[in-house]
Design a protein around this motif. Structure first.
Motif, PDB file in Angstrom:
ATOM      1  N   ARG A  41      -7.920   5.131   1.723  1.00  0.00           N
ATOM      2  CA  ARG A  41      -6.557   4.866   1.250  1.00  0.00           C
ATOM      3  C   ARG A  41      -6.054   3.566   1.855  1.00  0.00           C
TER       4      ARG A  41
ATOM      5  N   GLU B 130      -4.104   1.103   0.880  1.00  0.00           N
ATOM      6  CA  GLU B 130      -2.684   0.801   0.732  1.00  0.00           C
ATOM      7  C   GLU B 130      -1.834   1.674   1.648  1.00  0.00           C
ATOM      8  N   GLN B 131      -2.171   2.951   1.721  1.00  0.00           N
ATOM      9  CA  GLN B 131      -1.402   3.850   2.577  1.00  0.00           C
ATOM     10  C   GLN B 131      -1.684   3.590   4.053  1.00  0.00           C
TER      11      GLN B 131
ATOM     12  N   GLY C 268      -2.132   0.624   5.186  1.00  0.00           N
ATOM     13  CA  GLY C 268      -1.247  -0.507   5.433  1.00  0.00           C
ATOM     14  C   GLY C 268       0.177  -0.070   5.699  1.00  0.00           C
ATOM     15  N   GLU C 269       0.657   0.951   4.962  1.00  0.00           N
ATOM     16  CA  GLU C 269       2.003   1.473   5.179  1.00  0.00           C
ATOM     17  C   GLU C 269       2.114   2.157   6.544  1.00  0.00           C
TER      18      GLU C 269
ATOM     19  N   SER D  83     -11.537  -3.528   2.510  1.00  0.00           N
ATOM     20  CA  SER D  83     -10.115  -3.383   2.195  1.00  0.00           C
ATOM     21  C   SER D  83      -9.334  -2.872   3.398  1.00  0.00           C
TER      22      SER D  83
ATOM     23  N   VAL E 196      -6.219  -4.874   5.518  1.00  0.00           N
ATOM     24  CA  VAL E 196      -4.853  -4.441   5.822  1.00  0.00           C
ATOM     25  C   VAL E 196      -4.606  -4.446   7.330  1.00  0.00           C
TER      26      VAL E 196
ATOM     27  N   ASP F  66      -2.185   8.381   5.801  1.00  0.00           N
ATOM     28  CA  ASP F  66      -1.261   8.432   4.672  1.00  0.00           C
ATOM     29  C   ASP F  66       0.158   8.805   5.093  1.00  0.00           C
TER      30      ASP F  66
END
Length: 263
Positions: free
Chosen positions: A12, A14-15, A17-18, A47, A51, A94
């Motif tokens: 994950r 993108e998550q 990164g969050e 990836s 991030v 996440d």
């Protein structure tokens, strides 16, 4: 105080990164290291590394991909075993810390006067896959798991009767986690197993009465995917939880109602 923040990661970016962005908002003087154990397929590694590089936290991060993957709880045990500092905080890749959360937990720990207390936790907001908080689901979760009202310090067995200790975003003494983290037959209920073993050791925990994290509920989570929670093992662990004789009825009421039926 320096804290080892441990992130078990899986597919994950993108998550992740969050999650790192939420850590970047914390008091940096409390962060001793961030260790990311990546169980993702190799195709995700670049990836995830990207991030990390973009997070502003790269100098604090140790990135450790695994091939073959270790599995959910062996990955957590590996991260804890590698940590350098006396206190740990797990953050799922996440999920997210709320602004100031690390300071709230660290202050509670630093001001602790009861040596029996080994773990500090708050409550969390429930959000969906897109990161949208669900107030009704959050309120229902707080009620069911007994994470309401002002802070309180209680024996861990008492917190276990409402399953209050969350699966991540708590602060715990590294020595206690290492001692009680691992069980031979924990299956996919390792968080509950840790809480029961910690309770049976006589430890206490401190609920700080504040929101410290945002917990994401989504289809690909460990307990939502595949066969879900191992209800048989969860119920066996509930039976192993030692409580005072006068609390046995309360234990049966809590766990027989939904664990035994499923098991």
């Amino acid at each position: 105080m320096l804290i080892s923040i441990l992130i078990p990661a899986y597919a994950r970016p993108e998550q992740l990164g969050e999650a790192l962005a939420s850590i970047a908002l914390q008091d940096r003087s409390l962060i001793g290291e961030i260790i990311i154990g990546d169980d993702s397929p190799r195709s995700y590694w670049a990836s995830n590394q990207a991030v990390i590089a973009a997070s502003g936290l790269a100098e604090l991060v140790e990135y450790l991909p695994s091939e073959p993957p270790k599995g959910t709880y062996p990955n957590q045990w590996f991260l804890a075993s590698r940590a350098k500092h006396d206190h740990l905080l797990f953050l799922h890749n996440d999920d997210q810390l709320c602004p100031g959360a690390l300071g709230l937990l660290a202050n509670a720990c630093a001001n602790e006067t009861d040596p029996r207390v080994k773990l500090w936790f708050g409550t969390h907001l429930i959000m969906d896959e897109a990161g949208v908080v669900d107030p009704e689901r959050t309120t229902a979760s707080d009620h069911w798991f007994g994470r309401q009202g002002a802070g309180a310090t209680r024996p861990v067995w008492e917190w276990c009767l409402t399953e209050s200790i969350p699966s991540n975003a708590f602060l715990v003494e590294r020595a206690s986690y290492l001692q009680y983290m691992r069980g031979e037959h924990d299956g996919n209920v390792g968080d509950w197993a840790f809480s029961v073993r910690l309770a049976n050791s006589g430890a206490w925990a401190h609920f700080i009465g504040r929101v410290v994290s945002r917990y994401r509920v989504q289809a690909g989570s460990v307990t939502s995917a595949g066969r879900g929670v191992d209800a048989h093992r969860a119920y066996e662990l509930a039976c192993e939880l030692r409580v005072p004789p006068e609390m046995e009825a309360a234990k049966r009421k809590r766990f027989n109602r939904y664990m035994l039926v499923v098991a």
